[in-house]
Design a protein around this motif. Sequence first.
Motif, PDB file in Angstrom:
ATOM      1  N   PHE A  20      12.912 -75.684 -28.120  1.00  0.00           N
ATOM      2  CA  PHE A  20      13.877 -76.265 -27.211  1.00  0.00           C
ATOM      3  C   PHE A  20      15.143 -76.696 -27.945  1.00  0.00           C
ATOM      4  O   PHE A  20      16.203 -76.796 -27.335  1.00  0.00           O
ATOM      5  CB  PHE A  20      13.288 -77.466 -26.474  1.00  0.00           C
ATOM      6  N   GLY A  21      15.040 -76.952 -29.232  1.00  0.00           N
ATOM      7  CA  GLY A  21      16.191 -77.397 -30.001  1.00  0.00           C
ATOM      8  C   GLY A  21      17.122 -76.280 -30.411  1.00  0.00           C
ATOM      9  O   GLY A  21      18.172 -76.521 -30.968  1.00  0.00           O
ATOM     10  N   GLY A  22      16.759 -75.050 -30.162  1.00  0.00           N
ATOM     11  CA  GLY A  22      17.626 -73.933 -30.482  1.00  0.00           C
ATOM     12  C   GLY A  22      17.337 -73.319 -31.841  1.00  0.00           C
ATOM     13  O   GLY A  22      17.964 -72.339 -32.210  1.00  0.00           O
ATOM     14  N   ILE A  23      16.408 -73.871 -32.595  1.00  0.00           N
ATOM     15  CA  ILE A  23      16.099 -73.338 -33.919  1.00  0.00           C
ATOM     16  C   ILE A  23      15.444 -71.973 -33.785  1.00  0.00           C
ATOM     17  O   ILE A  23      15.760 -71.041 -34.513  1.00  0.00           O
ATOM     18  CB  ILE A  23      15.182 -74.320 -34.695  1.00  0.00           C
ATOM     19  N   ALA A  24      14.513 -71.865 -32.843  1.00  0.00           N
ATOM     20  CA  ALA A  24      13.837 -70.594 -32.622  1.00  0.00           C
ATOM     21  C   ALA A  24      13.975 -70.248 -31.141  1.00  0.00           C
ATOM     22  O   ALA A  24      13.060 -70.422 -30.349  1.00  0.00           O
ATOM     23  CB  ALA A  24      12.375 -70.695 -33.027  1.00  0.00           C
ATOM     24  N   ALA A  25      15.148 -69.754 -30.766  1.00  0.00           N
ATOM     25  CA  ALA A  25      15.440 -69.499 -29.356  1.00  0.00           C
ATOM     26  C   ALA A  25      14.492 -68.470 -28.757  1.00  0.00           C
ATOM     27  O   ALA A  25      14.136 -68.559 -27.580  1.00  0.00           O
ATOM     28  CB  ALA A  25      16.881 -69.045 -29.204  1.00  0.00           C
ATOM     29  N   GLY A  26      14.060 -67.516 -29.541  1.00  0.00           N
ATOM     30  CA  GLY A  26      13.144 -66.500 -29.036  1.00  0.00           C
ATOM     31  C   GLY A  26      11.759 -67.034 -28.730  1.00  0.00           C
ATOM     32  O   GLY A  26      11.035 -66.480 -27.912  1.00  0.00           O
ATOM     33  N   ALA A  27      11.365 -68.142 -29.380  1.00  0.00           N
ATOM     34  CA  ALA A  27      10.031 -68.706 -29.182  1.00  0.00           C
ATOM     35  C   ALA A  27      10.007 -69.799 -28.119  1.00  0.00           C
ATOM     36  O   ALA A  27       8.953 -70.370 -27.858  1.00  0.00           O
ATOM     37  CB  ALA A  27       9.523 -69.288 -30.498  1.00  0.00           C
ATOM     38  N   ALA A  28      11.128 -70.061 -27.471  1.00  0.00           N
ATOM     39  CA  ALA A  28      11.176 -71.143 -26.487  1.00  0.00           C
ATOM     40  C   ALA A  28      10.251 -70.868 -25.309  1.00  0.00           C
ATOM     41  O   ALA A  28       9.568 -71.775 -24.824  1.00  0.00           O
ATOM     42  CB  ALA A  28      12.602 -71.360 -26.003  1.00  0.00           C
ATOM     43  N   GLY A  29      10.210 -69.647 -24.830  1.00  0.00           N
ATOM     44  CA  GLY A  29       9.335 -69.313 -23.712  1.00  0.00           C
ATOM     45  C   GLY A  29       7.876 -69.473 -24.066  1.00  0.00           C
ATOM     46  O   GLY A  29       7.083 -70.022 -23.291  1.00  0.00           O
ATOM     47  N   ILE A  30       7.503 -69.007 -25.253  1.00  0.00           N
ATOM     48  CA  ILE A  30       6.116 -69.142 -25.708  1.00  0.00           C
ATOM     49  C   ILE A  30       5.769 -70.617 -25.886  1.00  0.00           C
ATOM     50  O   ILE A  30       4.666 -71.047 -25.530  1.00  0.00           O
ATOM     51  CB  ILE A  30       5.902 -68.363 -27.018  1.00  0.00           C
TER      52      ILE A  30
END
Length: 53
Positions: A20-30
Amino acid sequence: MLRWTIIFIVLAIIAGVLGFGGIAAGAAGIAKVLFFLFLVLFVISLIRGKKTV
C-alpha cells in the motif's frame, strides 16, 4: 491453529504496508487478498477456540 493464523496475519500486514505504501506496487493486489483472507481465518480461529472452552 490460532498461532499459525496470527503468524500469517502479521505477514499479510507487513506485505500490505509495503504494497500500500508504493514500495511494491505490483504486490498490492496480492497483499490485499492475503490480508483479508488471513483476517477471516483469524476470526474463524477465535470463534472455534471459544467453542472448545
